[in-house]
Motif scaffolding. Structure first.
Motif, PDB file in Angstrom:
ATOM      1  N   SER A   1      -2.961  -9.368 -15.635  1.00  0.00           N
ATOM      2  CA  SER A   1      -2.448  -8.972 -14.321  1.00  0.00           C
ATOM      3  C   SER A   1      -3.264  -9.627 -13.215  1.00  0.00           C
ATOM      4  O   SER A   1      -4.449  -9.937 -13.391  1.00  0.00           O
ATOM      5  N   LEU A   2      -2.609  -9.803 -12.085  1.00  0.00           N
ATOM      6  CA  LEU A   2      -3.260 -10.259 -10.858  1.00  0.00           C
ATOM      7  C   LEU A   2      -2.569  -9.582  -9.689  1.00  0.00           C
ATOM      8  O   LEU A   2      -1.369  -9.264  -9.770  1.00  0.00           O
ATOM      9  N   ARG A   3      -3.312  -9.408  -8.600  1.00  0.00           N
ATOM     10  CA  ARG A   3      -2.705  -8.936  -7.362  1.00  0.00           C
ATOM     11  C   ARG A   3      -2.973  -9.958  -6.273  1.00  0.00           C
ATOM     12  O   ARG A   3      -4.130 -10.244  -5.941  1.00  0.00           O
ATOM     13  N   LEU A   4      -1.896 -10.482  -5.725  1.00  0.00           N
ATOM     14  CA  LEU A   4      -1.993 -11.405  -4.607  1.00  0.00           C
ATOM     15  C   LEU A   4      -1.897 -10.632  -3.299  1.00  0.00           C
ATOM     16  O   LEU A   4      -1.177  -9.632  -3.208  1.00  0.00           O
TER      17      LEU A   4
ATOM     18  N   LYS B   1      11.560  -9.455 -12.505  1.00  0.00           N
ATOM     19  CA  LYS B   1      11.959  -8.054 -12.350  1.00  0.00           C
ATOM     20  C   LYS B   1      11.341  -7.207 -13.456  1.00  0.00           C
ATOM     21  O   LYS B   1      11.385  -7.573 -14.633  1.00  0.00           O
ATOM     22  N   GLY B   2      10.748  -6.090 -13.066  1.00  0.00           N
ATOM     23  CA  GLY B   2      10.101  -5.206 -14.034  1.00  0.00           C
ATOM     24  C   GLY B   2       8.653  -5.559 -14.306  1.00  0.00           C
ATOM     25  O   GLY B   2       7.926  -4.776 -14.930  1.00  0.00           O
ATOM     26  N   ARG B   3       8.217  -6.733 -13.867  1.00  0.00           N
ATOM     27  CA  ARG B   3       6.817  -7.161 -14.083  1.00  0.00           C
ATOM     28  C   ARG B   3       6.047  -7.280 -12.769  1.00  0.00           C
ATOM     29  O   ARG B   3       4.842  -7.039 -12.727  1.00  0.00           O
ATOM     30  N   PHE B   4       6.722  -7.686 -11.708  1.00  0.00           N
ATOM     31  CA  PHE B   4       6.079  -7.896 -10.406  1.00  0.00           C
ATOM     32  C   PHE B   4       6.526  -6.806  -9.436  1.00  0.00           C
ATOM     33  O   PHE B   4       7.676  -6.343  -9.496  1.00  0.00           O
ATOM     34  N   THR B   5       5.633  -6.447  -8.521  1.00  0.00           N
ATOM     35  CA  THR B   5       5.952  -5.472  -7.489  1.00  0.00           C
ATOM     36  C   THR B   5       5.450  -5.976  -6.148  1.00  0.00           C
ATOM     37  O   THR B   5       4.259  -6.284  -6.007  1.00  0.00           O
ATOM     38  N   ILE B   6       6.354  -6.056  -5.190  1.00  0.00           N
ATOM     39  CA  ILE B   6       5.980  -6.424  -3.828  1.00  0.00           C
ATOM     40  C   ILE B   6       5.800  -5.153  -3.015  1.00  0.00           C
ATOM     41  O   ILE B   6       6.547  -4.193  -3.173  1.00  0.00           O
ATOM     42  N   SER B   7       4.787  -5.147  -2.161  1.00  0.00           N
ATOM     43  CA  SER B   7       4.549  -3.998  -1.292  1.00  0.00           C
ATOM     44  C   SER B   7       3.909  -4.501  -0.009  1.00  0.00           C
ATOM     45  O   SER B   7       3.500  -5.659   0.087  1.00  0.00           O
ATOM     46  N   ARG B   8       3.843  -3.616   0.968  1.00  0.00           N
ATOM     47  CA  ARG B   8       3.237  -4.012   2.237  1.00  0.00           C
ATOM     48  C   ARG B   8       2.507  -2.829   2.844  1.00  0.00           C
ATOM     49  O   ARG B   8       2.915  -1.676   2.653  1.00  0.00           O
ATOM     50  N   ASP B   9       1.459  -3.138   3.593  1.00  0.00           N
ATOM     51  CA  ASP B   9       0.721  -2.146   4.371  1.00  0.00           C
ATOM     52  C   ASP B   9       0.704  -2.682   5.793  1.00  0.00           C
ATOM     53  O   ASP B   9      -0.149  -3.510   6.144  1.00  0.00           O
ATOM     54  N   ASN B  10       1.658  -2.217   6.592  1.00  0.00           N
ATOM     55  CA  ASN B  10       1.768  -2.758   7.951  1.00  0.00           C
ATOM     56  C   ASN B  10       0.553  -2.415   8.800  1.00  0.00           C
ATOM     57  O   ASN B  10       0.198  -3.167   9.714  1.00  0.00           O
ATOM     58  N   ALA B  11      -0.089  -1.314   8.513  1.00  0.00           N
ATOM     59  CA  ALA B  11      -1.294  -0.945   9.264  1.00  0.00           C
ATOM     60  C   ALA B  11      -2.423  -1.941   9.022  1.00  0.00           C
ATOM     61  O   ALA B  11      -3.261  -2.172   9.900  1.00  0.00           O
TER      62      ALA B  11
ATOM     63  N   ASN C   1      -1.683  -5.083   8.108  1.00  0.00           N
ATOM     64  CA  ASN C   1      -1.083  -6.402   8.312  1.00  0.00           C
ATOM     65  C   ASN C   1      -1.127  -7.257   7.045  1.00  0.00           C
ATOM     66  O   ASN C   1      -1.404  -8.464   7.093  1.00  0.00           O
ATOM     67  N   THR C   2      -0.845  -6.622   5.915  1.00  0.00           N
ATOM     68  CA  THR C   2      -0.987  -7.299   4.628  1.00  0.00           C
ATOM     69  C   THR C   2       0.200  -6.997   3.720  1.00  0.00           C
ATOM     70  O   THR C   2       0.698  -5.860   3.703  1.00  0.00           O
ATOM     71  N   VAL C   3       0.611  -8.015   2.990  1.00  0.00           N
ATOM     72  CA  VAL C   3       1.642  -7.881   1.968  1.00  0.00           C
ATOM     73  C   VAL C   3       1.002  -8.207   0.622  1.00  0.00           C
ATOM     74  O   VAL C   3       0.125  -9.066   0.534  1.00  0.00           O
ATOM     75  N   TYR C   4       1.478  -7.521  -0.413  1.00  0.00           N
ATOM     76  CA  TYR C   4       0.893  -7.686  -1.736  1.00  0.00           C
ATOM     77  C   TYR C   4       1.959  -8.088  -2.753  1.00  0.00           C
ATOM     78  O   TYR C   4       3.147  -7.790  -2.591  1.00  0.00           O
ATOM     79  N   LEU C   5       1.498  -8.734  -3.799  1.00  0.00           N
ATOM     80  CA  LEU C   5       2.348  -8.983  -4.956  1.00  0.00           C
ATOM     81  C   LEU C   5       1.531  -8.630  -6.197  1.00  0.00           C
ATOM     82  O   LEU C   5       0.597  -9.347  -6.557  1.00  0.00           O
ATOM     83  N   GLN C   6       1.863  -7.493  -6.790  1.00  0.00           N
ATOM     84  CA  GLN C   6       1.213  -7.071  -8.027  1.00  0.00           C
ATOM     85  C   GLN C   6       1.956  -7.709  -9.190  1.00  0.00           C
ATOM     86  O   GLN C   6       3.168  -7.499  -9.336  1.00  0.00           O
ATOM     87  N   MET C   7       1.239  -8.453  -9.995  1.00  0.00           N
ATOM     88  CA  MET C   7       1.856  -9.177 -11.110  1.00  0.00           C
ATOM     89  C   MET C   7       1.262  -8.666 -12.413  1.00  0.00           C
ATOM     90  O   MET C   7       0.035  -8.675 -12.585  1.00  0.00           O
ATOM     91  N   THR C   8       2.113  -8.220 -13.311  1.00  0.00           N
ATOM     92  CA  THR C   8       1.676  -7.728 -14.613  1.00  0.00           C
ATOM     93  C   THR C   8       2.414  -8.472 -15.717  1.00  0.00           C
ATOM     94  O   THR C   8       3.399  -9.170 -15.457  1.00  0.00           O
TER      95      THR C   8
END
Length: 122
Positions: free
Chosen positions: A17-20, A65-75, A77-84
């Motif tokens: 796994s990695l998180r971008l 699909k089912g392996r990666f998750t995109i999310s954001r924390d607007n407070a 100012n960051t977007v993430y991509l969790q990759m498993t």
């Protein structure tokens, strides 16, 4: 215009796994639809994931699909991509991008980061 900087790439074994992260500056991130794209050597840039301004809607390429998750924390100012469950085919330079439309095509995005390398070994 917003400036984007990706981080978190690296070398990982298959199944790992990695998180971008994608940090934005210059404008507040909640003004933008955000996306992740990737480009492998010798291939065209392809869509990976998309998230709307509030984070309530997401869209994924079938290949992740089912392996990666995109999310954001607007407070933050960051977007993430969790990759498993990473696979060697996920090896690419990963780019985050900002746009105004909930549209998976690269032409819908007008601000791009410099990219971060993800390498998955078998």
């Amino acid at each position: 215009q917003v400036q984007l900087v990706e981080s978190g790439g690296g070398l990982v074994q298959a199944g790992g796994s990695l998180r971008l992260s994608c940090a934005a500056s210059g404008r507040t991130l909640n003004s933008y639809v955000m996306g992740w794209f990737r480009q492998a050597p010798g291939k065209e840039r392809e869509f990976v994931a998309l998230i709307n301004r509030g984070g309530s809607s997401t869209l994924y390429a079938d290949s992740v699909k089912g392996r990666f998750t995109i999310s954001r924390d607007n407070a933050k100012n960051t977007v993430y991509l969790q990759m498993t469950s990473l696979k060697p085919d996920d090896t690419a330079v990963y780019y985050c991008a900002a746009g105004q439309s909930f549209d998976a095509s690269a032409r819908a995005f007008y601000s791009w980061g410099q990219g971060t390398q993800v390498t998955v070994s078998s």
